[in-house]
Each structure stands twice: as C-alpha cells, then as structure tokens.
Design an enzyme around this catalytic site. Structure first.
Site, mmCIF file in Angstrom:
data_model
loop_
_atom_site.group_PDB
_atom_site.id
_atom_site.type_symbol
_atom_site.label_atom_id
_atom_site.label_comp_id
_atom_site.label_asym_id
_atom_site.label_seq_id
_atom_site.Cartn_x
_atom_site.Cartn_y
_atom_site.Cartn_z
ATOM 1 N N LYS A 49 -2.474 1.740 5.689
ATOM 2 C CA LYS A 49 -2.134 0.898 4.540
ATOM 3 C C LYS A 49 -3.355 0.085 4.124
ATOM 4 O O LYS A 49 -3.674 -0.012 2.935
ATOM 5 C CB LYS A 49 -0.946 -0.004 4.888
ATOM 6 C CG LYS A 49 0.365 0.791 4.998
ATOM 7 C CD LYS A 49 1.516 0.050 5.663
ATOM 8 C CE LYS A 49 2.715 0.995 5.823
ATOM 9 N NZ LYS A 49 3.878 0.396 6.490
ATOM 10 N N GLN A 93 6.034 -4.927 9.109
ATOM 11 C CA GLN A 93 6.123 -3.586 9.684
ATOM 12 C C GLN A 93 7.298 -3.489 10.652
ATOM 13 O O GLN A 93 7.472 -4.340 11.528
ATOM 14 C CB GLN A 93 4.794 -3.232 10.386
ATOM 15 C CG GLN A 93 4.693 -1.813 10.884
ATOM 16 C CD GLN A 93 4.677 -0.766 9.765
ATOM 17 O OE1 GLN A 93 4.263 -1.033 8.641
ATOM 18 N NE2 GLN A 93 5.151 0.424 10.071
ATOM 19 N N ASP A 116 8.395 -3.320 0.055
ATOM 20 C CA ASP A 116 9.075 -2.310 0.871
ATOM 21 C C ASP A 116 10.421 -1.913 0.261
ATOM 22 O O ASP A 116 10.980 -0.870 0.620
ATOM 23 C CB ASP A 116 9.355 -2.872 2.274
ATOM 24 C CG ASP A 116 8.453 -2.271 3.344
ATOM 25 O OD1 ASP A 116 8.006 -1.128 3.166
ATOM 26 O OD2 ASP A 116 8.220 -2.967 4.347
HETATM 27 N N1 GUN Z 1 8.213 1.479 9.614
HETATM 28 C C1 GUN Z 1 8.345 2.799 9.315
HETATM 29 N N2 GUN Z 1 8.340 2.973 7.988
HETATM 30 C C2 GUN Z 1 8.214 1.750 7.423
HETATM 31 C C3 GUN Z 1 8.144 1.288 6.085
HETATM 32 O O1 GUN Z 1 8.214 2.036 5.101
HETATM 33 N N3 GUN Z 1 7.998 -0.057 5.930
HETATM 34 C C4 GUN Z 1 7.936 -0.903 6.984
HETATM 35 N N4 GUN Z 1 7.810 -2.209 6.730
HETATM 36 N N5 GUN Z 1 8.006 -0.507 8.237
HETATM 37 C C5 GUN Z 1 8.138 0.806 8.451
#
Ligand code: GUN
Length: 292
Positions: A49, A93, A116
């Site tokens: 990211k 996350q 998200d």
């Molecule tokens: N963990 C696995 N996929 C995601 C996601 O798309 N967003 C977040 N915040 N955590 C994750």
C-alpha cells in the site's frame, strides 16, 4: 483458458491515478495506515500500500501502535486522525489483535475518510447504490478486473463463496447493482451452505473468498466459467526459502484448464485491492477538498 493478469491491470490504474494526482494543485492526497502487531501478511500488504501510494504521489503515514494498545487508545488514535484536516483516508489493517472489536474500530473511522468502505454508512450507501460512498477495495477490484478483462455480468449467474464483511457480502451487493456493468443474478454461499458443489457448478462467474487453501476443486466448476480467486493462503513448503508458498482458495492446476478465464494467486486480485484503495484515497481527497 486465459489467465487474467491482475498486476498488469492494476499497473494501468496506478498510472491513471498518478496522472490525475499530478494535476492536483497544493497538497498531495494523504492516507494514514494503522497496523497493530507483526502479522506477516499484514506487514506485506501494508508495504505494498505504501509503495503504490509513493508511486502515485499519495502521501502515506504509517502508524504502528504496540500490540498492547487498548481499544480506548485505538479509538483515540482514530479520533485524532479523523480530526486531522491533512488526512484524507484512514485504514486500520485487519486482523487486529484478539480482544479488540474490529468492526467497532471500523465504525469509529469518519465515514468520509473510510477508504476501506467498512463503515456502516458506506455499507449502507453500497446497498442504496449511492455512489458518494466508498466501496470495499477487494470487491471493487474484482468488478474492475472483470470489466477490464471484457467479462460482462448482466444476466449472468455470479456465485460468491464466502460471506465476509471485507469481500463476500460487498461483492454480492456490487454484482446485483442496477447498473449496466452489473445486473447479475447472485448466489451467496458460505461454510453452512448445503450442496455447495451443486451451486458453485451453476456459476458463470465464481468468486472464491472462503479463506481455505485450494478449497475449490474441478468438480465444483462449470466448464467455461470465469473464476476469481480471492484467497491468499500460506501453506508449508519445504522447497521454498521462506518455508511456505502462497496459494488461493482454488486448486489452480486442476481448475484452470476448465475455465474461460481465471485469476492467479499471487498476481490476480491482490494488486487490484491496492489499486482500489488508492482510487478511494483520491476520491476522499477530492470530496474533502471539494474538487470535482
Ligand atoms: N486485511 C485483508 N484485507 C484487508 C482490507 O482490504 N483492508 C484492511 N483494512 N485490512 C485487510
């Protein structure tokens, strides 16, 4: 059989976003990334990211609270970022350490910074087909991957395997939208579904997001189907330096010969998730600054 190249499609989106961000006067868009603990998959995802953000010209702020952080302290951190006018998007996350109610944390993020798309408001907007909201990145990435691979959904039977908040439920909500690019008939299956193979075999488009390594086998797939593999599973492999290999929710060697199209793991949905997060961050920035 065609292997859908998620890396290539994501790279095109990243390039488009980079060109867009270059036109913004003033400050860069900014995303705050909160990662609690050292889950190896989370470490890897958050790095990706940050790398994508840097490539596009999005500022990223990495915040690494200790695993001992209390729910109240995490709320306070989110509140602080909510109040920070220089932060457009906030991502916590998943997974969080046991004992922290993840959904409560998602809800604490200001809806207009919830890149998200897990906040109640954004999930509600998705159900209402209100495009001012944020759509969860993995499902949004799947739809974009299908669109850019020339797969139409209208009138097709989409079978989603997995009912998570992060993938399964929003993917089902997207595929049934009253939109020219959607208009699918959707079946949402999960671990308690009876006669699962009979249902998955009906899928024109099968979205596997059940989180079980190589769960989908050839007998579960209709010849000529499009298969989207959302799984990222680490299975022990002594021949690898890391001691593991990554595999999806689909048994690729036996399923792929049957398919019209299939996404690989890695290199399918994963890079699209990150690209959609970047797109959501740019959207949040525009909304935040009132730029059309
Ligand atoms: N963990 C696995 N996929 C995601 C996601 O798309 N967003 C977040 N915040 N955590 C994750």
């Amino acid at each position: 059989m065609e292997i859908i190249d998620g890396n290539k499609i994501a790279a095109a989106i990243i390039a488009e976003l980079k060109a867009t961000v270059a036109t913004f006067p003033g400050r860069r868009p900014c995303i705050a990334l909160i990662r609690v603990g050292d889950d190896p998959a989370s470490v890897s995802y958050v790095k990706k990211k940050q790398a994508n953000a840097a490539e596009i010209g999005i500022e990223s702020r990495l915040i690494l609270p200790p695993v001992t952080i209390t729910p109240a302290e995490l709320f306070a951190l989110v509140d602080q970022l909510n109040a920070d006018a220089g932060v457009d998007g906030i991502l916590v996350q998943s997974p969080l350490p046991k004992g922290i109610d993840e959904v409560a944390v998602f809800r604490r993020i200001a809806a207009h910074k919830d890149v998200d798309g897990f906040h109640t408001m954004n999930l509600g907007k998705l159900a209402q087909e209100d495009e001012t909201g944020f759509v969860a990145c993995t499902p949004a990435g799947i739809m974009e991957l299908l669109r850019r691979s020339g797969v139409t959904l209208a009138g097709k039977h989409v079978v989603v395997l997995g009912r998570s908040l992060i993938v399964g439920k929003p993917a089902a909500l997207l595929a049934v939208q009253r939109k020219a690019w959607a208009n699918a008939t959707v079946t949402l299956c999960h671990s308690q579904t009876a006669n699962l193979p009979a249902l998955t075999r009906q899928a024109d488009i099968l979205i596997a997001a059940i989180g079980k390594a190589e769960f989908v086998t050839a007998d579960m797939v209709k010849p000529g189907a499009v298969v989207i593999d959302v799984g990222v599973n680490r299975v022990p492999d002594a021949t690898k330096k890391s001691g593991y290999r990554l595999t999806g929710d689909v048994h690729f060697p036996t399923v792929s010969p049957l398919c019209a199209k299939i996404t690989p793991v890695p290199g399918g949905v994963g890079p699209m998730t990150v690209a959609m997060l970047m797109q959501n961050t740019v959207k949040a920035y525009r909304q935040n600054l009132g730029i059309a």
